[in-house]
Scaffold this active site. Sequence first.
Site, PDB file in Angstrom:
ATOM      1  N   ASP A 271     -12.730  -8.553   3.811  1.00 48.24           N
ATOM      2  CA  ASP A 271     -13.979  -8.653   3.011  1.00 48.24           C
ATOM      3  C   ASP A 271     -14.709 -10.104   2.996  1.00 48.24           C
ATOM      4  OD1 ASP A 271     -13.807  -5.747   2.392  1.00 48.24           O
ATOM      5  OD2 ASP A 271     -14.212  -6.128   0.418  1.00 48.24           O
TER       6      ASP A 271
ATOM      7  N   TYR B 168       0.860  -1.092  -0.086  1.00 50.68           N
ATOM      8  CA  TYR B 168       0.044   0.140   0.183  1.00 50.68           C
ATOM      9  C   TYR B 168       0.942   1.474  -0.054  1.00 50.68           C
ATOM     10  CZ  TYR B 168      -4.667  -1.678   0.670  1.00 50.68           C
ATOM     11  OH  TYR B 168      -5.954  -2.544   0.834  1.00 50.68           O
TER      12      TYR B 168
ATOM     13  N   ASP C 120      -6.902  -6.787   3.865  1.00 47.25           N
ATOM     14  CA  ASP C 120      -8.009  -6.038   3.268  1.00 47.25           C
ATOM     15  C   ASP C 120      -8.520  -7.198   2.460  1.00 47.25           C
ATOM     16  OD1 ASP C 120      -9.139  -3.980   1.950  1.00 47.25           O
ATOM     17  OD2 ASP C 120      -8.287  -4.422   0.254  1.00 47.25           O
TER      18      ASP C 120
ATOM     19  N   LYS D  11       2.666 -15.107   3.055  1.00 45.80           N
ATOM     20  CA  LYS D  11       3.064 -16.152   1.714  1.00 45.80           C
ATOM     21  C   LYS D  11       4.788 -16.063   1.792  1.00 45.80           C
ATOM     22  CE  LYS D  11       1.728 -17.675  -2.165  1.00 45.80           C
ATOM     23  NZ  LYS D  11       1.099 -19.043  -2.282  1.00 45.80           N
TER      24      LYS D  11
ATOM     25  N   ASP E 203      -3.131 -18.120   0.600  1.00 47.77           N
ATOM     26  CA  ASP E 203      -4.053 -18.740  -0.136  1.00 47.77           C
ATOM     27  C   ASP E 203      -4.891 -20.037   0.711  1.00 47.77           C
ATOM     28  OD1 ASP E 203      -1.661 -19.984   0.253  1.00 47.77           O
ATOM     29  OD2 ASP E 203      -1.584 -20.948  -2.086  1.00 47.77           O
TER      30      ASP E 203
END
Length: 367
Positions: free
Chosen positions: A251, A143, A247, A191, A223
Amino acid sequence: MSQQKILIIPGDGIGAEVTEWGKQALQAIGEIFGHRFTFDYALLGHAAIEATGSPLPEETLAKARESAAILFGAIGHPKYDNDPSAKVRPEQGLLGLRKALGLYCNIRPIQLFDELIGASSLKPEVLRGADILFFRELTGDVYFGQPRGRTEDGLTAYDTMIYSKYEVERIACKAFEAARLRRKKVHSVDKANVLDSSRLWRETVNEVAKDYPDVALHHMFIDTAAMALIKDPRQFDVVLTGNLFGDILTDEASQIAGSMGMLASASIGDSTGFYEPIHGSAPDIAGKGIANPMASILSAGMLLSYAFGLHAEAAAIQKAVALTLKQGWRTGDIADGNTPADRILGTAEIGKKIVENIIQVTQAVAA
Ligand code: IPM
Ligand code: MN
């Protein structure tokens, strides 16, 4: 408590409609418990661009710095979503404010109200009892990483995924502290099988974990976590992750709670804290008076708890929202096939019910 200045930043889209009810909930709490909250307003995002040309005007930043807490609505305007060339964008306002206030720790509770178990697209038996607390790092990662941009020929673009040790340490500590007060389990999501920044993340979280031997630490790749979250959400207690992964995962996790319209968040760090729903500006329903104000009201509850340590007051807000749902009242986003049409209310109608219920649940305590 002495006078406390709360800054309301409605932002864009449904932001103004929903923060109005977060504010009214705070006013009701102030009256009942005898706290003096004063309110001021500031612009951010598209609304600020229209008025001043900047998504984060100086005045907003100055007001934010001198407030005790900020209640924020939403950001974003469809005009920019399909215009990748726009240099000035609403989201820069929110990201700039997060950075300027040092709000590195975003706390997103995924809380499932029993009454809404049917509103999720997931099976009730998978959901029942799910209760997750996300710690999303908020001022680092891809970001904010530099360099970012485009090559001169315009054919290549790049962002930098980057973390420094201190950034991981400080959010990890917050997550472990919170886990201690809950079910004593942290899932750190990264990751690390591919990314160097994730390997530093994992190494650092392992070091921090040594100070919390009473908390069980699990590592999960992003994942796998995305899959596990909907396969068996009950395995998670505290989830600790970076800005981008957080983020996306939050959601996804909102569907465990039935709707994005239910989820509150707190962003805390070096100075004034920021309290906001996790939903966006929902331009498709903006101005129609049908948005769900519960996430804003629940964010006001988090504000009371985190900014002012007013835990009984925050609990009253929780109870009032739960009672409203129990009474059968819904907004469109959390209604299902079994909801009678006369139980589906607009923003102001359900907002009023919740404020009435704040009075009711606090009277029940006093009686
Ligand atoms: C969120 C939002 C923001 C983010 C956008 C609006 C910049 O999606 O708070 O989750 O990506 O952080
Ligand atoms: Mn988001």
